[in-house]
Design a protein around this motif. Structure first.
Motif, mmCIF file in Angstrom:
data_model
loop_
_atom_site.group_PDB
_atom_site.id
_atom_site.type_symbol
_atom_site.label_atom_id
_atom_site.label_comp_id
_atom_site.label_asym_id
_atom_site.label_seq_id
_atom_site.Cartn_x
_atom_site.Cartn_y
_atom_site.Cartn_z
ATOM 1 N N ALA A 53 3.817 9.906 17.416
ATOM 2 C CA ALA A 53 2.963 11.093 17.509
ATOM 3 C C ALA A 53 3.351 11.941 18.717
ATOM 4 C CB ALA A 53 1.501 10.677 17.590
ATOM 5 N N LYS A 61 -1.674 10.540 1.236
ATOM 6 C CA LYS A 61 -1.633 10.423 2.688
ATOM 7 C C LYS A 61 -2.369 9.177 3.176
ATOM 8 C CE LYS A 61 -5.757 13.350 3.336
ATOM 9 N NZ LYS A 61 -6.269 14.632 3.847
ATOM 10 N N ASN A 97 6.133 14.568 18.710
ATOM 11 C CA ASN A 97 5.866 15.960 18.345
ATOM 12 C C ASN A 97 5.925 16.864 19.566
ATOM 13 O OD1 ASN A 97 5.085 15.997 15.380
ATOM 14 N ND2 ASN A 97 3.670 14.435 16.120
ATOM 15 N N ARG A 143 4.105 14.148 9.253
ATOM 16 C CA ARG A 143 3.522 12.893 9.718
ATOM 17 C C ARG A 143 3.891 11.685 8.861
ATOM 18 N NH1 ARG A 143 -2.822 14.449 8.567
ATOM 19 N NH2 ARG A 143 -2.745 14.408 6.289
ATOM 20 N N ASP A 144 4.637 11.880 7.773
ATOM 21 C CA ASP A 144 5.052 10.735 6.960
ATOM 22 C C ASP A 144 6.283 11.104 6.141
ATOM 23 O OD1 ASP A 144 4.071 12.066 4.515
ATOM 24 O OD2 ASP A 144 2.079 11.540 5.249
ATOM 25 N N THR A 200 7.464 12.225 12.139
ATOM 26 C CA THR A 200 6.823 11.680 13.351
ATOM 27 C C THR A 200 5.612 10.865 12.898
ATOM 28 O OG1 THR A 200 5.572 13.763 13.628
ATOM 29 C CG2 THR A 200 7.676 13.554 14.807
ATOM 30 N N ALA A 201 4.438 11.182 13.405
ATOM 31 C CA ALA A 201 3.185 10.544 12.979
ATOM 32 C C ALA A 201 2.057 11.511 13.254
ATOM 33 C CB ALA A 201 2.957 9.219 13.712
ATOM 34 N N ASP A 202 0.899 11.235 12.668
ATOM 35 C CA ASP A 202 -0.274 12.075 12.899
ATOM 36 C C ASP A 202 -0.546 12.160 14.396
ATOM 37 O OD1 ASP A 202 -3.175 12.820 13.167
ATOM 38 O OD2 ASP A 202 -3.074 12.795 10.987
ATOM 39 N N GLY A 218 -1.833 20.288 13.327
ATOM 40 C CA GLY A 218 -1.425 19.354 12.285
ATOM 41 C C GLY A 218 -2.428 19.263 11.139
ATOM 42 N N SER A 248 3.388 18.112 12.936
ATOM 43 C CA SER A 248 2.716 16.888 12.473
ATOM 44 C C SER A 248 1.963 17.129 11.163
ATOM 45 C CB SER A 248 1.761 16.377 13.563
ATOM 46 O OG SER A 248 1.220 15.125 13.234
ATOM 47 N N GLY A 295 0.971 16.976 7.181
ATOM 48 C CA GLY A 295 0.990 16.170 5.977
ATOM 49 C C GLY A 295 1.056 17.114 4.796
ATOM 50 N N THR A 351 7.915 19.289 11.952
ATOM 51 C CA THR A 351 7.673 17.852 12.010
ATOM 52 C C THR A 351 6.581 17.518 11.003
ATOM 53 O OG1 THR A 351 5.977 17.972 13.774
ATOM 54 C CG2 THR A 351 8.280 17.709 14.459
#
Length: 369
Positions: A356, A302, A359, A146-147, A167-169, A80, A118, A120, A144
């Motif tokens: 997260a 971010k 992922n 992260r935001d 998803t998320a970090d 990620g 994940s 960005g 996927t």
């Protein structure tokens, strides 16, 4: 399952090393004995730290080994982190964005499936960067991000094959291990009000050094805090931290951690602080994971995106918009209402932890039989 990981690994950035550790730990937890190879700038160190195979990430050597690893792999995980961006100069085949996309192209030529994991995304503003994204990022088999901003940017860049999932970090899925090496390295009495401070340089911009120094000096005088500078990217952040310290009247009341602690050791340190003031994204993620209220200084979209999700944006600033008086006021409010704000931060971190780990679930769904 044979997996190759491509990211900003082996270059001493705490956030990216935390990403790598979180991916490896969760893959091993959820997959049956995965065979993992990491493309790393420091392959021997990466192999020793994580008990994985590792190959030099650059193009100057070990290209045959890269091809062999990708031919044998079931999946390339790209990410990620913020890999797909051209904030740094991007020219034909030079810069981070071309590098990571060329690894993707090489994987596809080797017949290997690709997952952007994940990620960005952005900024991508150069003509060449936009062309590369449209030509090569669309070769991914699953994405996927992260935001939501990253998803929207991919759409604008016409990267829509396949559609991306927010998803998320992955660091929100980090597995913490008790280790107090960081805090034990400081000559503390035990009753200090520790405030973690994460500083970085930003393309020659220096105004934030003066503003942070002024705010910290007064908070030391009136609120008796003990700032501890946490260098999240080795000597680069040590130098940036010293830029602030050299402008302070009360630098003797501060501490500067060494720049060679592990992500896990830094995470344990954040848990001992009352508050964080930070530029580095993962200093704020570490704080959120430990329920530490934080004031972010956003130098990139971010950071702002994260602060909105942790509900700390109203106390935070853009890099160019730091208001010293408001910074001091917000810090005092956080210190006085720490219990309430900690609960809010923990609640949001738990939501992002579940996201997260999505992922990994999505990887299993799309790439395992």
């Amino acid at each position: 399952m044979k997996i190759v990981l491509s990211g900003f690994y082996g270059l001493g950035n705490t956030g990216d090393e935390a990403i790598l550790e979180a991916i490896i730990d969760n893959l091993r937890l959820d997959l049956d004995n995965p065979d993992i190879t990491v493309l790393s700038y420091s392959p021997s160190e990466t192999s020793a730290e994580h008990n994985v195979n590792s190959i030099y990430r650059g193009w100057r050597r070990e290209n045959k080994e890269k091809i062999q690893a990708l031919r044998k792999a079931d999946l390339l995980i790209s990410g990620g982190g913020g890999l797909l961006q051209d904030a740094y100069p991007t020219r034909f085949l030079f810069g981070p964005l071309p590098y990571y996309l060329l690894v993707v192209l090489l994987a596809k030529l080797c017949g290997t499936k690709v997952m952007f994991f994940s990620q960005g995304v952005g900024p991508v503003t150069s003509t060449w960067g936009k062309i590369l994204m449209r030509l090569l990022a669309n070769r991914a088999d699953f994405i996927t991000v992260r935001d939501q901003y990253s998803k929207e940017l991919l759409h604008k860049l016409k990267v829509n094959r396949p559609k991306s999932v927010v998803t998320a970090d992955i660091v929100f899925g980090y597995h913490k291990k008790e280790d107090h090496t960081c805090i034990n390295s400081l000559p503390l009495k035990g009753d200090e009000r520790l405030v973690a401070v994460s500083v970085r340089s930003r393309f020659g911009y220096t105004e934030h050094y003066y503003k942070l120094a002024e705010a910290l000096d007064e908070l030391i005088e009136t609120d008796h805090i003990t700032p501890v500078f946490v260098p999240m990217e080795g000597h680069h952040d040590v130098e940036a931290s010293n830029e602030v310290l050299n402008r302070m009247k009360h630098r003797d009341a501060c501490y500067l951690l060494g720049g060679n602690f592990t992500p896990n050791q830094y995470l344990n340190f954040f848990s001992k602080c009352e508050m964080t003031i930070g530029l580095r994204l993962h200093s704020l993620i570490f704080s959120a994971l430990e329920g530490i209220p934080h004031i972010g200084i956003s130098y990139d979209r971010k950071v702002e995106n994260l602060l909105k999700r942790t509900e700390m944006w109203e106390y935070s600033f853009t890099l160019e918009g730091i208001d010293v008086d408001k910074l001091k006021k917000n810090a005092r409010y956080i210190l006085s209402n720490r219990k309430e704000l900690s609960a809010i931060t923990k609640k949001n971190a738990m939501i992002m932890r579940d996201e997260a780990l999505d992922n990994i679930d999505l990887l299993k769904k799309h790439f395992t039989k």
